[in-house]
Design an enzyme around this catalytic site. Structure first.
Site, PDB file in Angstrom:
ATOM      1  N   ASP A  98       0.818  -1.157  -0.116  1.00 39.09           N
ATOM      2  CA  ASP A  98      -0.010  -0.155   0.029  1.00 39.09           C
ATOM      3  C   ASP A  98       0.849   1.458   0.101  1.00 39.09           C
ATOM      4  O   ASP A  98       1.983   1.135   0.338  1.00 39.09           O
ATOM      5  CB  ASP A  98      -1.003   0.107   1.229  1.00 39.09           C
ATOM      6  CG  ASP A  98      -1.975  -0.864   1.192  1.00 39.09           C
ATOM      7  OD1 ASP A  98      -2.331  -1.482   0.064  1.00 39.09           O
ATOM      8  OD2 ASP A  98      -2.894  -0.878   2.081  1.00 39.09           O
TER       9      ASP A  98
ATOM     10  N   LYS B 297      -4.339   2.357  -2.633  1.00 39.01           N
ATOM     11  CA  LYS B 297      -5.002   2.556  -1.322  1.00 39.01           C
ATOM     12  C   LYS B 297      -4.508   3.777  -0.367  1.00 39.01           C
ATOM     13  O   LYS B 297      -4.211   3.870   0.705  1.00 39.01           O
ATOM     14  CB  LYS B 297      -4.933   1.390  -0.549  1.00 39.01           C
ATOM     15  CG  LYS B 297      -5.190   0.072  -1.098  1.00 39.01           C
ATOM     16  CD  LYS B 297      -6.667   0.023  -1.508  1.00 39.01           C
ATOM     17  CE  LYS B 297      -7.556  -0.410  -0.245  1.00 39.01           C
ATOM     18  NZ  LYS B 297      -8.964  -0.749  -0.629  1.00 39.01           N
TER      19      LYS B 297
ATOM     20  N   MET C 213      -8.280   8.129   9.349  1.00 36.89           N
ATOM     21  CA  MET C 213      -8.873   8.673   7.973  1.00 36.89           C
ATOM     22  C   MET C 213      -9.785   9.617   8.094  1.00 36.89           C
ATOM     23  O   MET C 213     -10.925   9.530   7.472  1.00 36.89           O
ATOM     24  CB  MET C 213      -9.235   7.409   7.273  1.00 36.89           C
ATOM     25  CG  MET C 213      -8.347   6.141   7.178  1.00 36.89           C
ATOM     26  SD  MET C 213      -9.021   4.390   6.631  1.00 36.89           S
ATOM     27  CE  MET C 213     -10.159   4.155   7.713  1.00 36.89           C
TER      28      MET C 213
END
Length: 490
Positions: free
Chosen positions: A35, A56, A169
């Site tokens: 990632d 990602k 996030m």
């Protein structure tokens, strides 16, 4: 074991937080799907494997989750050991559960190697404990993405009594997160902090309250990846911060190295807080004399001792043996000597134990101390630019030594990205005269140098460098001290 998947959590960014079990799996990998958030330095543990970037990042994807799972399974069904390398922990908002289900559906055996989650490590590196006896006895980890959904309002009402809330996030959705928290009863005076690129040398921390954290994050230009912590524990940063308060925090140091892989000096400087720019001066290629290498291996029994002075020499010899249809059993009846501990460890990877290692690492010490009888010649698997000290020490003792080029050592060519990063370096470290000359030839002499000892100092000046500081003793710790003196006095 062929056809196997390892789902690995790479941790939050600091290479040192990768687990030993993860490193062991990476060293055996055939394919690595990694990632954006996985530290690219980790890939050096599996340099021989196929590397596939799957993206990602934030709200954009290089490959969809379904495509990643299909590719992972496809590679495993080709009888390959596949690593799925993910930032943080596999099962903490990492969609590792879905990838494990894909393995089960395809009948592919797998394992899960947890990683240190950013939810705990990032606040810790910012000096924020997620729990504290006097400020927080409970914490919850949430994904910021779900705060976009109006239907989640009632769910988050349950978190009003949780002392510490940690959002992953959640940079893009931070305004909505704050709005939701105020709606469920959190005070606007509740401390909050957002940490970007936590645990790395690019770590940036913004502190505030629910009333002003959004504005402060926007003014500071904070973007993903970032972790937001909400709760009274944030107040402890003022007294507990340690990572971004070290002496060389944010200072940029170029470190020359004359071998592949990471630099021990670079690691020491990172511990002081420096942003280290690695400058590889050499690269390794296969030998220009493959026939001579194979001939020596075919007739290995002619020699009393085989001498290894580098990990690359061992790797090249073993690869050539494999090409001849042979293996480590070819060394039966021959004594093996290594130049130092790291070479001994590399030899052990092939199931071979060194019969001799000198009291001090170095070619001259190996040549002076190896207990050879002199009745048969010695064989040295060497670099194309092997230094003469080992050969001279052995011939001085009356030994016959046969030197074979096992691999080539060539000047490294820096990428444009590396050259661009070097423009910001404040000093460059030089640990040898050869490093000074190679660096001057490949990079120029615009960056002030910090040198190790009088001989390197003299060579650096002769090459055209201005020397900011010289380490008084020939040790890495002394060189680190000279870097600190050069930067902190400037």
């Amino acid at each position: 074991m062929a056809g196997f998947v390892s789902l690995i959590g790479a941790g939050p960014g600091d290479l040192g937080l990768l687990t030993l079990k993860a490193k062991f799996a990476l060293e055996r990998a055939d394919v690595v799907l990694y990632d954006h958030l996985a530290n690219p330095e980790i890939l050096r543990f599996c340099a021989h494997a196929e590397h596939i970037f799957v993206g990602k990042k934030g709200f954009s994807e290089y490959m969809s989750q379904q495509e990643i799972s299909l590719l992972m399974v496809e590679k495993a069904l080709q009888d390959k050991r596949v690593i799925r390398l993910k930032g943080g922990d596999v099962f903490v908002f990492g969609r590792g559960g879905e990838e494990a289900e894909a393995c089960i559906a395809a009948g592919v055996p797998f394992e899960v190697i947890p990683g240190i989650t950013s939810a705990i490590a990032v606040p810790a590196y910012a000096g924020i404990p997620v729990t504290h006896r006097e400020a927080g006895s409970s914490f919850a980890v949430l994904t910021g993405n779900e705060m976009l959904r109006d239907a989640e309002k009632l769910k988050y009402q349950a978190f009003n009594d949780i002392d510490t809330l940690i959002f992953l996030m959640g940079v893009k959705t931070l305004p909505r997160i704050v709005e939701r928290l105020l709606e469920i009863g959190k005070s606007k005076d509740t401390p909050a902090a957002t940490i970007q690129w936590g645990t790395t040398q690019q770590q940036k921390v913004v502190e505030g309250t629910l009333e002003n954290i959004v504005q402060k994050v926007q003014e500071a230009g904070i973007g993903a990846p970032a972790v937001t912590v909400v709760g009274e524990v944030v107040r402890y940063r003022n007294t507990l911060k340690w990572f971004d308060s070290r002496p060389l925090w944010g200072r940029k140091v170029a470190v020359t190295r004359t071998r592949e892989g990471g630099s021990e000096l670079g690691n020491l400087l990172r511990q002081e807080g420096a942003i280290v720019i690695e400058v590889p001066l050499i690269r390794f290629e296969q030998t220009s004399e493959p026939e001579a290498l194979q001939e020596a291996l075919r007739h290995i029994s002619r020699f009393e001792w085989v001498l290894f002075t580098s990990q690359q020499g061992i790797q090249a010899a073993m690869k050539a043996l494999d090409e001849l249809g042979l293996d480590a059993r070819a060394f039966a009846g021959v004594k093996l000597a290594v130049v130092g501990p790291s070479t001994a460890r590399e030899l052990a990877r092939y199931g071979l134990r060194a019969d001799f290692m000198p009291s001090r690492a170095g070619g001259v010490h190996l040549g002076n101390e190896v207990p050879a009888s002199g009745q048969q010649p010695l064989l040295h698997f060497a670099s194309s630019i092997a230094e003469a000290d080992l050969h001279e020490a052995l011939t001085h003792r009356g030994m016959e030594v046969h030197t074979v080029e096992a691999y080539q050592t060539l000047p490294s060519e820096l990428s444009e990205e590396q050259r661009e990063r070097l423009k910001d370096a404040e000093v460059i470290t030089l640990a040898s005269g050869s490093a000074a000359r190679a660096c001057a030839s490949q990079l120029g002499t615009d960056i002030p140098a910090v040198t190790m000892g009088p001989q390197t100092h003299k060579a650096a000046l002769a090459a055209g460098f201005s020397v900011a500081k010289m380490a008084e003793t020939p040790s890495l710790l002394s060189l680190v001290g000279a870097v600190k003196a050069a930067l902190l006095e400037s």
